[in-house]
Design an enzyme around this catalytic site. Structure first.
Site, PDB file in Angstrom:
ATOM      1  N   ARG A   6       0.870  -1.009  -0.040  1.00  0.00           N
ATOM      2  CA  ARG A   6       0.097  -0.106   0.067  1.00  0.00           C
ATOM      3  C   ARG A   6       0.824   1.205   0.016  1.00  0.00           C
ATOM      4  O   ARG A   6       0.739   2.265  -0.455  1.00  0.00           O
ATOM      5  CB  ARG A   6      -1.020   0.078   1.341  1.00  0.00           C
ATOM      6  CG  ARG A   6      -1.986   1.254   1.452  1.00  0.00           C
ATOM      7  CD  ARG A   6      -2.764   0.926   2.490  1.00  0.00           C
ATOM      8  NE  ARG A   6      -3.663   2.054   2.681  1.00  0.00           N
ATOM      9  CZ  ARG A   6      -3.296   3.255   3.474  1.00  0.00           C
ATOM     10  NH1 ARG A   6      -2.192   3.238   4.020  1.00  0.00           N
ATOM     11  NH2 ARG A   6      -4.209   4.294   3.638  1.00  0.00           N
ATOM     12  N   VAL A   8       3.802   1.566  -1.075  1.00  0.00           N
ATOM     13  CA  VAL A   8       4.430   1.850  -2.586  1.00  0.00           C
ATOM     14  C   VAL A   8       3.613   2.302  -3.509  1.00  0.00           C
ATOM     15  O   VAL A   8       3.885   3.440  -4.044  1.00  0.00           O
ATOM     16  CB  VAL A   8       5.006   0.669  -3.132  1.00  0.00           C
ATOM     17  CG1 VAL A   8       5.595   0.541  -4.296  1.00  0.00           C
ATOM     18  CG2 VAL A   8       6.285   0.121  -2.184  1.00  0.00           C
ATOM     19  N   ASP A  88      16.475 -12.741   2.734  1.00  0.00           N
ATOM     20  CA  ASP A  88      17.830 -13.029   2.047  1.00  0.00           C
ATOM     21  C   ASP A  88      17.644 -13.427   0.286  1.00  0.00           C
ATOM     22  O   ASP A  88      18.353 -12.796  -0.402  1.00  0.00           O
ATOM     23  CB  ASP A  88      18.710 -13.791   2.855  1.00  0.00           C
ATOM     24  CG  ASP A  88      19.145 -13.430   4.041  1.00  0.00           C
ATOM     25  OD1 ASP A  88      19.157 -12.079   4.354  1.00  0.00           O
ATOM     26  OD2 ASP A  88      19.396 -14.149   5.131  1.00  0.00           O
ATOM     27  N   THR A 111      10.739 -10.183   6.697  1.00  0.00           N
ATOM     28  CA  THR A 111      10.935 -11.551   7.188  1.00  0.00           C
ATOM     29  C   THR A 111      10.729 -11.228   8.694  1.00  0.00           C
ATOM     30  O   THR A 111      11.013 -10.453   9.341  1.00  0.00           O
ATOM     31  CB  THR A 111      12.219 -12.089   6.766  1.00  0.00           C
ATOM     32  OG1 THR A 111      12.471 -13.195   7.842  1.00  0.00           O
ATOM     33  CG2 THR A 111      13.497 -10.944   7.370  1.00  0.00           C
ATOM     34  N   ILE A 112       9.704 -12.389   9.313  1.00  0.00           N
ATOM     35  CA  ILE A 112       9.666 -12.422  10.366  1.00  0.00           C
ATOM     36  C   ILE A 112      10.733 -12.948  11.446  1.00  0.00           C
ATOM     37  O   ILE A 112      10.968 -12.449  12.678  1.00  0.00           O
ATOM     38  CB  ILE A 112       8.493 -13.453  10.879  1.00  0.00           C
ATOM     39  CG1 ILE A 112       9.101 -14.943  10.936  1.00  0.00           C
ATOM     40  CG2 ILE A 112       7.411 -13.324   9.954  1.00  0.00           C
ATOM     41  CD1 ILE A 112       8.098 -16.146  11.338  1.00  0.00           C
ATOM     42  N   ASP A 113      11.964 -13.366  10.952  1.00  0.00           N
ATOM     43  CA  ASP A 113      13.036 -13.567  11.615  1.00  0.00           C
ATOM     44  C   ASP A 113      13.942 -12.548  12.154  1.00  0.00           C
ATOM     45  O   ASP A 113      14.780 -12.818  13.031  1.00  0.00           O
ATOM     46  CB  ASP A 113      13.971 -14.431  10.905  1.00  0.00           C
ATOM     47  CG  ASP A 113      13.366 -15.972  10.625  1.00  0.00           C
ATOM     48  OD1 ASP A 113      12.537 -16.347  11.556  1.00  0.00           O
ATOM     49  OD2 ASP A 113      13.474 -16.522   9.480  1.00  0.00           O
ATOM     50  N   SER A 201       7.735 -25.453  39.694  1.00  0.00           N
ATOM     51  CA  SER A 201       6.985 -26.597  39.544  1.00  0.00           C
ATOM     52  C   SER A 201       6.254 -26.719  38.304  1.00  0.00           C
ATOM     53  O   SER A 201       6.054 -27.630  37.700  1.00  0.00           O
ATOM     54  CB  SER A 201       5.909 -26.742  40.347  1.00  0.00           C
ATOM     55  OG  SER A 201       4.799 -25.476  40.365  1.00  0.00           O
ATOM     56  N   ARG A 240       3.343 -16.661  11.130  1.00  0.00           N
ATOM     57  CA  ARG A 240       3.356 -15.989  10.100  1.00  0.00           C
ATOM     58  C   ARG A 240       2.131 -15.450   9.460  1.00  0.00           C
ATOM     59  O   ARG A 240       2.113 -14.413   8.546  1.00  0.00           O
ATOM     60  CB  ARG A 240       3.807 -16.914   8.952  1.00  0.00           C
ATOM     61  CG  ARG A 240       5.287 -17.233   8.979  1.00  0.00           C
ATOM     62  CD  ARG A 240       5.722 -17.996   7.410  1.00  0.00           C
ATOM     63  NE  ARG A 240       7.113 -18.608   7.701  1.00  0.00           N
ATOM     64  CZ  ARG A 240       8.138 -17.929   7.347  1.00  0.00           C
ATOM     65  NH1 ARG A 240       7.875 -16.760   7.058  1.00  0.00           N
ATOM     66  NH2 ARG A 240       9.376 -18.613   7.664  1.00  0.00           N
TER      67      ARG A 240
END
Length: 307
Positions: A6, A8, A88, A111-113, A201, A240
């Protein structure tokens, strides 16, 4: 990724630039599967997870001759610049595409990473963290009621960004990441010591999935051999999806709009990143060449607090 799309589209149209949306990433590019986008094309998508343009892994785009053919398709349509959102692999393809064809390219870190070099934050990371955090908060209720420890696996094959942030936010009793090896015996000893002290515990151990499938299940079996009996919960692909957080919506929108600004200013072969709260440009060559590591201070803090 939808807020980035959106950003862009709306920014480009504001500059009088015609915009095409390419379906399924590089797969759609090499098959000429694209269509003009208008302001209405991106209405009511900012709150939606995923991407309206779909996504696909495209092994064929690794071939120079395929990239050359893709450039011909763009030129035939009068398209002279490409905005690529991805990790990447996508950004590597973008860099090679620009170097070989001369078509201007801007990358956005999607990327979520959160493991892309040159940027403090990536599109989707905050949403993934909050999605995992909500799940862990629910799992903790069960863990406490049944007095059990849960091994909760979050995504992160080669990096522990999600695990560290989720683990700290969830108050996890332990956080296991690829960047820091820890002996099974030590994990077992710490769990046993917490039980003896009356403070352990039940609890949550956040585990980054690691490079090999089944890591968390193997870890559970090894802990059983040491007298523990943890349960396993794999969060998987729920991380994701879902409606993006406010943070990710703003980040993605700003990055998308800035990609257009950089193109208009003559920039190419760069990624739009963020550092210390400021939007920056990072050469794609550097993004590909270097690896982003966990903040060592954050890692040490997580290991100190969560024991």
């Amino acid at each position: 990724m939808n807020p980035a799309i959106r950003g862009v589209v709306r920014a480009a149209l504001h500059q009088g630039i015609e915009v095409f949306g390419i379906n399924r990433g590089y797969s759609g590019l090499i098959s000429d599967d694209m269509a003009p986008m208008s302001s209405s094309s991106v209405s009511n998508i900012v709150q939606r997870g995923g991407t309206i343009l779909k996504s696909d892994r495209c092994e064929a785009f690794k071939k120079p001759e395929v990239r050359s053919s893709a450039a011909d398709i763009l030129k035939a349509r009068g398209i002279d610049a490409l905005v690529v959102i991805g990790g990447d692999g996508s950004l590597t393809g973008a860099h090679l595409f620009q170097q070989e064809t001369g078509i201007e390219v801007i990358g956005l870190p999607g990327t979520i990473d959160n493991d892309i070099f040159g940027t403090d934050d990536t599109i989707g990371f905050d949403t993934a963290v909050n999605t995992a955090l909500e799940a862990i908060d629910r799992i903790r209720d069960t863990a406490s009621s049944h007095e059990r420890h849960f091994l909760v696996e979050v995504m992160g094959r080669a990096s522990g960004f999600i695990a560290i942030h989720v683990g700290m936010a969830a108050g996890a009793e332990m956080i296991l990441v690829p960047e820091r090896a820890i002996e099974i015996s030590r994990i077992s000893e710490e769990l046993a010591a917490a039980r003896r002290a009356g403070t352990g515990s039940s609890g949550i151990i956040v585990v980054a999935e690691g490079p090999e499938p089944g890591l968390t299940y193997r870890l559970a079996e090894q802990l059983k051999e040491h007298g523990q009996d943890p349960r396993v919960c794999i969060l998987g692909h729920i991380q994701r999806g879902g409606s993006p957080t406010g943070h990710d919506r703003v980040l993605a929108t700003c990055m998308g709009a800035m990609a257009v600004s950089y193109l208009c200013a003559g920039y190419s072969d760069i990624m739009v990143g963020v550092r210390d709260g400021q939007i920056i440009d990072v050469p794609l060559e550097d993004v590909i060449r270097f690896r982003k590591g966990l903040d060592p201070t954050l890692l040490e803090l997580a290991l100190q607090v969560h024991r």
